[in-house]
Design an enzyme around this catalytic site. Structure first.
Site, mmCIF file in Angstrom:
data_model
loop_
_atom_site.group_PDB
_atom_site.id
_atom_site.type_symbol
_atom_site.label_atom_id
_atom_site.label_comp_id
_atom_site.label_asym_id
_atom_site.label_seq_id
_atom_site.Cartn_x
_atom_site.Cartn_y
_atom_site.Cartn_z
ATOM 1 N N LYS A 20 -2.291 -14.134 -11.420
ATOM 2 C CA LYS A 20 -2.594 -12.777 -10.955
ATOM 3 C C LYS A 20 -2.234 -12.623 -9.484
ATOM 4 C CE LYS A 20 -6.073 -12.199 -14.502
ATOM 5 N NZ LYS A 20 -7.478 -12.278 -14.926
ATOM 6 N N GLN A 59 -13.108 -13.290 -12.258
ATOM 7 C CA GLN A 59 -12.517 -13.959 -13.416
ATOM 8 C C GLN A 59 -13.617 -14.402 -14.387
ATOM 9 O OE1 GLN A 59 -9.126 -14.348 -14.025
ATOM 10 N NE2 GLN A 59 -9.787 -15.114 -16.013
ATOM 11 N N ASP A 77 -10.740 -4.290 -13.762
ATOM 12 C CA ASP A 77 -10.801 -4.775 -15.150
ATOM 13 C C ASP A 77 -11.326 -3.683 -16.094
ATOM 14 O OD1 ASP A 77 -9.738 -7.275 -15.689
ATOM 15 O OD2 ASP A 77 -11.496 -8.367 -14.964
#
Ligand code: NAD
Length: 300
Positions: A54, A98, A121
């Site tokens: 990422k 994460q 997200d």
């Protein structure tokens, strides 16, 4: 039946990344440096690889990336304090924690602590609710990537019957909401559903997000179906490690009009859409900062 089309997720992701790279230049020309903060708790090797990918992809697009690593035994309070700091930092536009988190940390509590406008997200309840209301909100990256692949392949999705296999908060449920928003007729099936093959055979579009290798067989599909295989399953076949999807690729190819391969289908789109979301977050924050100023020329 004509030959099946392979939906090339790498090429589609490269197009999204090219769009993002151009948009970043416009932001920078307006004095804004889009920035993404990625937080990793613990030393899980798979999570470390995801975070590294990422960060690397962000840098390729010109997005500033900030990496934070906390030890696996850290208390929730320390993570929440870091999120508070990032929420308050106007130079940070996106925050990604994460997953999975170590078992002693309440994942829900952490995800709700991220400011909804920085929630790249799309897991905050405000964004989940907004998505089900059909509003423009930050949307989970994997289903957003699947939708884009479907629109690239099929064009207008109105009236198509989509069967989504799986009802997770990360993929299945937001996928169903996005397909409804795109005017599909949507059926969601899951581990307690019965008659899966019969239901799938009604579908113009099948999205499989299950985590069961090769669950969906070719004879579950109607001729000409478009198949999006989200699954990533690691198998040991004859001593060789192999990645396979939730769809039995070879038999599905005898029925489907188009299908995503694993790897090289949905996977590359997830990170590309994360970059898109980082810019969407930056846009949200800067459009609400000072309404007395003329609108910036930031692409929608
Ligand atoms: P999950 O375990 O959270 O959810 C799986 C869902 O499948 C559940 O809703 C369950 O009800 C359903 N299910 C389980 N067994 C079933 C069966 N036999 N028949 C029908 N439904 C069944 O998983 P997830 O996070 O949604 O991920 C699904 C798959 O997608 C996994 O393989 C995961 O690795 C992969 N994934 C890929 C990406 C990507 O970027 N490509 C991103 C996220 C997840």
């Amino acid at each position: 039946m004509s030959a099946v089309t392979l939906i090339d997720g790498k090429a589609a992701a490269a197009r999204v990344i090219a769009e993002v790279t151009d948009e970043v230049k416009v932001f920078k020309a307006n004095g804004i440096a889009p920035a993404l903060a990625v937080v990793l708790v613990g030393e899980d090797p798979a999570s470390q690889v995801y975070v590294r990918n990422k960060v690397r992809r962000a840098e390729e697009c010109g997005i500033r990336s900030l990496e934070f690593e906390l030890p696996s035994q850290c208390q929730a309070g320390r993570l929440l304090a870091l999120i508070d700091t990032l929420n308050a930092d106007a130079s940070v536009h996106g925050i990604l924690v994460q997953l999975p988190l170590p078992a002693h940390i309440d994942e829900h509590l952490v995800l709700q602590a991220i400011a909804p406008v920085k929630d790249v997200d799309g897991f905050h309840a405000a964004n989940v609710g907004g998505l089900t209301q059909g509003r423009e909100v930050l949307t989970p990256c994997t289903p957003a990537g699947c939708l884009r692949l479907l629109q690239d392949t099929c064009g207008d999705l109105s009236g198509k019957h989509a069967v989504v296999i799986g009802r997770s908060n990360i993929v299945g449920k937001p996928m169903a909401a996005l397909l409804l928003k795109a005017h599909c007729t949507v059926t969601v099936v899951h581990s307690r559903s019965t008659h899966l093959p019969e239901l799938c055979r009604l579908a113009d579009i099948v999205v499989a997000a299950v985590g069961r290798p090769r669950l969906v067989k070719g004879d579950w599909l109607k001729d000409g179906a478009v198949v999006i295989d989200v699954g990533i399953n690691r198998l040991d076949e004859g001593g060789r490690a192999r990645l396979v999807g939730d769809v039995d690729f070879d038999s599905a190819c005898t029925r489907a009009a188009a299908i995503t391969p694993v790897p090289g289908g949905v996977g590359p789109m997830t990170i590309a859409l994360l970059m898109k979301n980082t810019l969407a977050a930056a846009r949200l924050q800067h459009s609400s900062v000072d309404r007395s100023q003329p609108a910036m020329e930031i692409p929608a």
